[in-house]
Write an enzyme that holds these catalytic residues in place. Structure first.
Site, short mmCIF file in Angstrom:
data_model
loop_
_atom_site.label_atom_id
_atom_site.label_comp_id
_atom_site.label_asym_id
_atom_site.label_seq_id
_atom_site.Cartn_x
_atom_site.Cartn_y
_atom_site.Cartn_z
N ARG A 37 0.87 -1.18 0.00
CA ARG A 37 0.00 0.00 0.00
C ARG A 37 0.91 1.22 0.00
O ARG A 37 2.02 1.19 0.53
CB ARG A 37 -0.90 0.00 1.24
CG ARG A 37 -1.81 -1.22 1.34
CD ARG A 37 -2.58 -1.23 2.65
NE ARG A 37 -3.50 -2.36 2.73
CZ ARG A 37 -3.17 -3.56 3.22
NH1 ARG A 37 -1.94 -3.76 3.69
NH2 ARG A 37 -4.06 -4.53 3.26
N LYS A 68 -2.02 -2.84 7.54
CA LYS A 68 -3.42 -2.65 7.89
C LYS A 68 -3.76 -3.47 9.13
O LYS A 68 -3.38 -4.63 9.25
CB LYS A 68 -4.31 -3.09 6.71
CG LYS A 68 -5.76 -2.68 6.84
CD LYS A 68 -6.51 -2.98 5.56
CE LYS A 68 -7.95 -2.51 5.63
NZ LYS A 68 -8.68 -2.81 4.38
N HIS A 127 -2.53 2.60 -6.04
CA HIS A 127 -3.39 1.47 -5.68
C HIS A 127 -3.60 0.54 -6.86
O HIS A 127 -3.75 -0.68 -6.67
CB HIS A 127 -4.74 1.97 -5.17
CG HIS A 127 -5.44 0.96 -4.30
ND1 HIS A 127 -4.92 0.55 -3.09
CD2 HIS A 127 -6.58 0.25 -4.48
CE1 HIS A 127 -5.74 -0.36 -2.55
NE2 HIS A 127 -6.74 -0.56 -3.38
N HIS A 185 -2.92 -9.22 2.87
CA HIS A 185 -4.36 -9.48 2.94
C HIS A 185 -4.66 -10.32 4.18
O HIS A 185 -4.08 -11.40 4.35
CB HIS A 185 -4.85 -10.24 1.71
CG HIS A 185 -4.81 -9.44 0.45
ND1 HIS A 185 -4.63 -10.00 -0.80
CD2 HIS A 185 -4.93 -8.10 0.25
CE1 HIS A 185 -4.64 -9.04 -1.72
NE2 HIS A 185 -4.82 -7.89 -1.11
#
Length: 276
Positions: free
Chosen positions: A145, A170, A234, A260
């Site tokens: 990211r 994240k 992105h 992820h």
């Protein structure tokens, strides 16, 4: 059961389209035909056990797909409501939970091809700005990211082993991202140039500007806009995931690299030839 005219009128009162009405009528007629053939009796009402047997018949004998069966269930649900409205029966015998789960064929989120990315990177390379080139290559071939890339600190980077620790992933998760030779070479070339900057003496961050210790996202966005109207940081993340799977990486390897938390997110990239 003689219902056609009354059921049609009922559906028209609900302002259903002609095609929808035809579909409802056909599906209900097929159920009644099945019931009468199965039991040798006239169908005067809907019973839950019969409806469940019919769904099983459609699944296991007719081998129809879930989407088709759900259309038939929807029609019977509406017919059930109609029969209650007409005082033919009192109870609701079909529920939302009777609908079958449909496996959706997702299209890959990537909107750029490999040749477009290569041309994009080549244009930045020819601009002779090693920092900009290093950022673009890093994003294209690691799946990071943009926030993660700009937060990399020198202490987290090891070009000899080709590894980079991402500490602010994240959900505050930490992971190790692998750097291929293309990324290592681009970042290594930038580091030689970076050492000549005054800011480099005080900044712990990998990517810096002439005046700031940490490069800002807005600067990177302007950079991308200079070279492409479609490629964004992105989009390069999407490109990496699709490209890696096409090159033979496993779903779990790509999920790990991209950070992820759920492999179902990674599975979105398994239809690379479709556009979303």
């Amino acid at each position: 059961m003689k219902f056609t005219e009354d059921f049609t009128f009922y559906l028209k009162q609900e302002r259903k389209s002609e095609n929808t009405i035809k579909g409802y009528l056909l599906n209900v007629q097929q159920y009644i035909k099945w019931f009468e053939a199965s039991y040798g009796l006239e169908c005067n009402s809907l019973y839950r056990q019969n409806v469940l047997e019919y769904i099983s018949f459609l699944k296991n004998i007719k081998v129809q797909n879930a989407k088709t069966i759900n259309h038939k269930i929807s029609s019977l649900t509406k017919f059930n409501v109609f029969l209650i409205d007409q005082k033919v029966q009192e109870e609701k015998v079909i529920y939302k939970t009777d609908m079958l789960k449909v496996q959706t064929a997702y299209a890959s989120p990537t909107k750029v091809s490999e040749i477009e990315v290569k041309q994009f990177l080549q244009n930045i390379l020819e601009s002779k700005n090693k920092r900009n080139y290093a950022i673009a290559v890093l994003l294209a071939y690691t799946g990071l990211r943009i926030s993660e890339a700009l937060s990399i600190k020198l202490r987290d980077l090891n070009l000899q082993t080709g590894e980079c620790i991402i500490r602010n992933g994240k959900g505050e998760k930490q992971r190790v991202t692998l750097l291929n030779s293309r990324v290592s070479h681009a970042v290594g070339g930038y580091l030689k140039e970076r050492n000549h900057s005054a800011v480099s003496q005080t900044s712990p961050y990998l990517f810096i500007s002439k005046k700031r210790e940490q490069l800002e996202r807005t600067v990177v966005n302007r950079l991308f806009n200079m070279y492409s109207q479609t490629i964004t940081p992105h989009q390069l993340r999407h490109f990496f995931c699709t490209n890696a799977i096409e090159k033979g990486f496993s779903i779990h390897e790509v999920a790990n690299q991209a950070g992820h938390s759920n492999v179902n997110t990674t599975l979105l990239y398994t239809n690379p030839n479709q556009k979303s």
